[in-house]
Scaffold this motif. Sequence first.
Motif, PDB file in Angstrom:
ATOM      1  N   UNK A   1     -57.591 -39.049-162.115  1.00 13.31           N
ATOM      2  CA  UNK A   1     -58.202 -39.258-163.436  1.00 13.31           C
ATOM      3  C   UNK A   1     -59.485 -38.447-163.620  1.00 13.31           C
ATOM      4  N   UNK A   2     -60.092 -38.006-162.518  1.00  5.23           N
ATOM      5  CA  UNK A   2     -61.274 -37.149-162.654  1.00  5.23           C
ATOM      6  C   UNK A   2     -60.882 -35.698-162.928  1.00  5.23           C
ATOM      7  N   UNK A   3     -59.603 -35.374-162.680  1.00 10.90           N
ATOM      8  CA  UNK A   3     -59.148 -33.988-162.798  1.00 10.90           C
ATOM      9  C   UNK A   3     -58.228 -33.768-163.998  1.00 10.90           C
ATOM     10  N   UNK A   4     -57.272 -34.663-164.205  1.00 13.59           N
ATOM     11  CA  UNK A   4     -56.288 -34.502-165.287  1.00 13.59           C
ATOM     12  C   UNK A   4     -56.867 -35.074-166.580  1.00 13.59           C
ATOM     13  N   UNK A   5     -56.897 -34.258-167.618  1.00 13.09           N
ATOM     14  CA  UNK A   5     -57.465 -34.689-168.905  1.00 13.09           C
ATOM     15  C   UNK A   5     -56.461 -34.452-170.026  1.00 13.09           C
ATOM     16  N   UNK A   6     -56.128 -35.498-170.743  1.00 13.40           N
ATOM     17  CA  UNK A   6     -55.238 -35.378-171.888  1.00 13.40           C
ATOM     18  C   UNK A   6     -56.015 -34.949-173.131  1.00 13.40           C
ATOM     19  N   UNK A   7     -55.414 -34.065-173.918  1.00 18.39           N
ATOM     20  CA  UNK A   7     -56.079 -33.561-175.122  1.00 18.39           C
ATOM     21  C   UNK A   7     -56.110 -34.617-176.229  1.00 18.39           C
ATOM     22  N   UNK A   8     -55.205 -35.586-176.161  1.00 17.98           N
ATOM     23  CA  UNK A   8     -55.161 -36.662-177.157  1.00 17.98           C
ATOM     24  C   UNK A   8     -54.433 -37.855-176.550  1.00 17.98           C
TER      25      UNK A   8
ATOM     26  N   UNK B   1     -48.616 -47.024-161.609  1.00 16.17           N
ATOM     27  CA  UNK B   1     -48.278 -46.189-162.772  1.00 16.17           C
ATOM     28  C   UNK B   1     -48.930 -46.741-164.026  1.00 16.17           C
ATOM     29  N   UNK B   2     -48.875 -48.040-164.205  1.00 17.44           N
ATOM     30  CA  UNK B   2     -49.508 -48.661-165.375  1.00 17.44           C
ATOM     31  C   UNK B   2     -51.006 -48.372-165.407  1.00 17.44           C
ATOM     32  N   UNK B   3     -51.654 -48.516-164.267  1.00 20.81           N
ATOM     33  CA  UNK B   3     -53.100 -48.279-164.185  1.00 20.81           C
ATOM     34  C   UNK B   3     -53.434 -46.808-164.419  1.00 20.81           C
ATOM     35  N   UNK B   4     -52.672 -45.921-163.789  1.00 19.50           N
ATOM     36  CA  UNK B   4     -52.937 -44.485-163.900  1.00 19.50           C
ATOM     37  C   UNK B   4     -52.817 -44.007-165.339  1.00 19.50           C
ATOM     38  N   UNK B   5     -51.694 -44.308-165.984  1.00 21.63           N
ATOM     39  CA  UNK B   5     -51.456 -43.747-167.318  1.00 21.63           C
ATOM     40  C   UNK B   5     -52.300 -44.441-168.387  1.00 21.63           C
ATOM     41  N   UNK B   6     -52.684 -45.676-168.133  1.00 21.64           N
ATOM     42  CA  UNK B   6     -53.641 -46.341-169.034  1.00 21.64           C
ATOM     43  C   UNK B   6     -54.999 -45.642-168.944  1.00 21.64           C
ATOM     44  N   UNK B   7     -55.433 -45.354-167.729  1.00 24.35           N
ATOM     45  CA  UNK B   7     -56.730 -44.684-167.549  1.00 24.35           C
ATOM     46  C   UNK B   7     -56.722 -43.250-168.087  1.00 24.35           C
TER      47      UNK B   7
ATOM     48  N   UNK C   1     -42.216 -39.811-175.654  1.00 19.84           N
ATOM     49  CA  UNK C   1     -41.291 -39.398-174.594  1.00 19.84           C
ATOM     50  C   UNK C   1     -41.262 -40.470-173.514  1.00 19.84           C
ATOM     51  N   UNK C   2     -40.348 -40.299-172.556  1.00 26.58           N
ATOM     52  CA  UNK C   2     -40.210 -41.267-171.483  1.00 26.58           C
ATOM     53  C   UNK C   2     -40.340 -40.620-170.124  1.00 26.58           C
ATOM     54  N   UNK C   3     -40.979 -41.341-169.196  1.00 28.25           N
ATOM     55  CA  UNK C   3     -41.090 -40.915-167.804  1.00 28.25           C
ATOM     56  C   UNK C   3     -40.417 -41.959-166.920  1.00 28.25           C
ATOM     57  N   UNK C   4     -39.728 -41.504-165.876  1.00 28.67           N
ATOM     58  CA  UNK C   4     -39.096 -42.422-164.922  1.00 28.67           C
ATOM     59  C   UNK C   4     -39.445 -41.987-163.504  1.00 28.67           C
ATOM     60  N   UNK C   5     -39.602 -42.980-162.624  1.00 26.24           N
ATOM     61  CA  UNK C   5     -39.955 -42.700-161.224  1.00 26.24           C
ATOM     62  C   UNK C   5     -38.916 -43.312-160.298  1.00 26.24           C
ATOM     63  N   UNK C   6     -38.725 -42.677-159.143  1.00 24.56           N
ATOM     64  CA  UNK C   6     -37.775 -43.242-158.194  1.00 24.56           C
ATOM     65  C   UNK C   6     -38.444 -44.354-157.379  1.00 24.56           C
ATOM     66  N   UNK C   7     -37.672 -44.943-156.459  1.00 23.76           N
ATOM     67  CA  UNK C   7     -38.115 -46.155-155.776  1.00 23.76           C
ATOM     68  C   UNK C   7     -39.418 -46.046-155.036  1.00 23.76           C
ATOM     69  N   UNK C   8     -39.726 -44.859-154.479  1.00 24.85           N
ATOM     70  CA  UNK C   8     -40.984 -44.727-153.728  1.00 24.85           C
ATOM     71  C   UNK C   8     -41.975 -43.768-154.389  1.00 24.85           C
TER      72      UNK C   8
ATOM     73  N   UNK D   1     -46.111 -36.576-163.335  1.00 23.08           N
ATOM     74  CA  UNK D   1     -46.113 -37.226-164.646  1.00 23.08           C
ATOM     75  C   UNK D   1     -47.433 -37.030-165.373  1.00 23.08           C
ATOM     76  N   UNK D   2     -48.537 -37.133-164.628  1.00 27.44           N
ATOM     77  CA  UNK D   2     -49.861 -36.918-165.226  1.00 27.44           C
ATOM     78  C   UNK D   2     -50.016 -35.475-165.699  1.00 27.44           C
ATOM     79  N   UNK D   3     -49.565 -34.522-164.882  1.00 24.08           N
ATOM     80  CA  UNK D   3     -49.707 -33.106-165.243  1.00 24.08           C
ATOM     81  C   UNK D   3     -48.822 -32.742-166.437  1.00 24.08           C
ATOM     82  N   UNK D   4     -47.627 -33.347-166.520  1.00 21.65           N
ATOM     83  CA  UNK D   4     -46.759 -32.998-167.657  1.00 21.65           C
ATOM     84  C   UNK D   4     -47.350 -33.543-168.950  1.00 21.65           C
ATOM     85  N   UNK D   5     -47.979 -34.729-168.884  1.00 23.72           N
ATOM     86  CA  UNK D   5     -48.621 -35.279-170.081  1.00 23.72           C
ATOM     87  C   UNK D   5     -49.850 -34.462-170.463  1.00 23.72           C
TER      88      UNK D   5
END
Length: 459
Positions: free
Chosen positions: A159-166, A183-189, A232-239, A342-346
């Motif tokens: 979160x200190x490196x990846x910055x969303x434009x909007x 994932x919930x915490x990361x993408x919320x932040x 859009x939608x993101x999906x992650x595998x089991x680990x 997922x963070x980088x694609x967003x």
Amino acid sequence: MQIDSSIFKAYDIRGVVDKTLTVEATRAIGQALGALAKQNNVDTLCVGRDGRLSGPKLSQALMDGITDMGINVKSIGMTPTPVLYFATFLTGTGSGIAVTGSHNPPEYNGLKMMMAKDTLYGEGIQALRTQIGKGLEASPVKGKIEEIDVITPYLDKITSDVKLARRIKVAIDCGNGVTGPIAMELFKRLGCDITPLFTEIDGHFPNHHPDPSKPANLATLIETVKSTDVELGLAFDGDGDRLGVVTKSGQIIYPDRQIMLFAADILQHNPGAPIIYDVKCTRRLVPWIKEHGGVPTICRTGHSLVKAKLKETQAPFAGEMSGHLFFNDQRWPGFDDGLYAGARILEILSRTDNPSAVLEALPTAVNTPELHIEMAEGENKRFVEKLQKELRFDDATDVITIDGIRVEWEDGFALARSSNTTPVVVLRLEGDTEEALERIKKRFGDAIKAVDPSVVLPF
């Protein structure tokens, strides 16, 4: 001690819990890893586990085995596999084990291993089996287990490196795997409005299997993205080491097209650099990487093999068709991480008002899914070696044999390779058009049948 040899796979250790992968076997493997750590002058190993029901007992057995040998353990608890990889960098050990069944059925579990900054695979994994067979002598002084928090620094780093434009609206499907809470915490932040799907960790996987490479597992995510206001939608595998992506129209953006998006972005800051992709990826990658100032570099399939190629070439990015994506630029230290991907694609897509349009505009072709010819154990490798020796394609533009046989034509390709994990021959075929694909299927199928008329083709 006698251990079922079938659990020692090409890229990891994996088996059915309490049958082929027992608590006793896991402790013995821990002892072998402890002995290997000593040989490499490593005094501490990081250990984490995914959300499987057998995780607590197997990770404890593993840590007991490691400490038997006088090696210390930094225990990071229940976390995605990429967080374990991050822990090896954070602690400076370069060494660790994730207790994970990855995307396998609930009754499975296993180990993914790093030692002295290298991923253990192939002969390295077989050497552990040999070591156990010879017997191991415990250290007179037992190692110590220390519990540490790696999730906080991991989230802070991203979160200190990846910055969303909007702000961006996204549906996230974790398939009840270990990624849910983080994932919930990361993408919320990061600044996302999240529609969560199956984010509770449940080792029974009650909703669908946590494997985003299979379209059936993305059905709920596709329906959610199409019928709500998410972008859009993101999906992650089991680990958590692989990423799936779905657009507003319900199109699955397979990893080889994700590689295009990431390569274009990364090459802006690393002109002239190699971009690594595996033999299963679309041929459309080659002109795309060249157009964006990079050097397309094909590699054998397998996340361990891709990591080795990454280290050899120092490429800033690598990806493979299964969904493992490796960022090795100045921003991230080169391991496969679905959450970070997922963070980088967003980050890239937040620069536009229509993320789905950007994704769907990426070059595509008409291709088959991964197809399998089932064979007896070991027969698949012999059959592919025979294909490499006997097949001739005078009309092809290139024949690549680094991993099976990949035949390139002006308007498509066909691949046959031996799986390193199951006794199957893996096929993948692609054409620029439906007509091209059908012609390539016939051309390649006839060639295989000429080598062995008894083969039943899956196309």
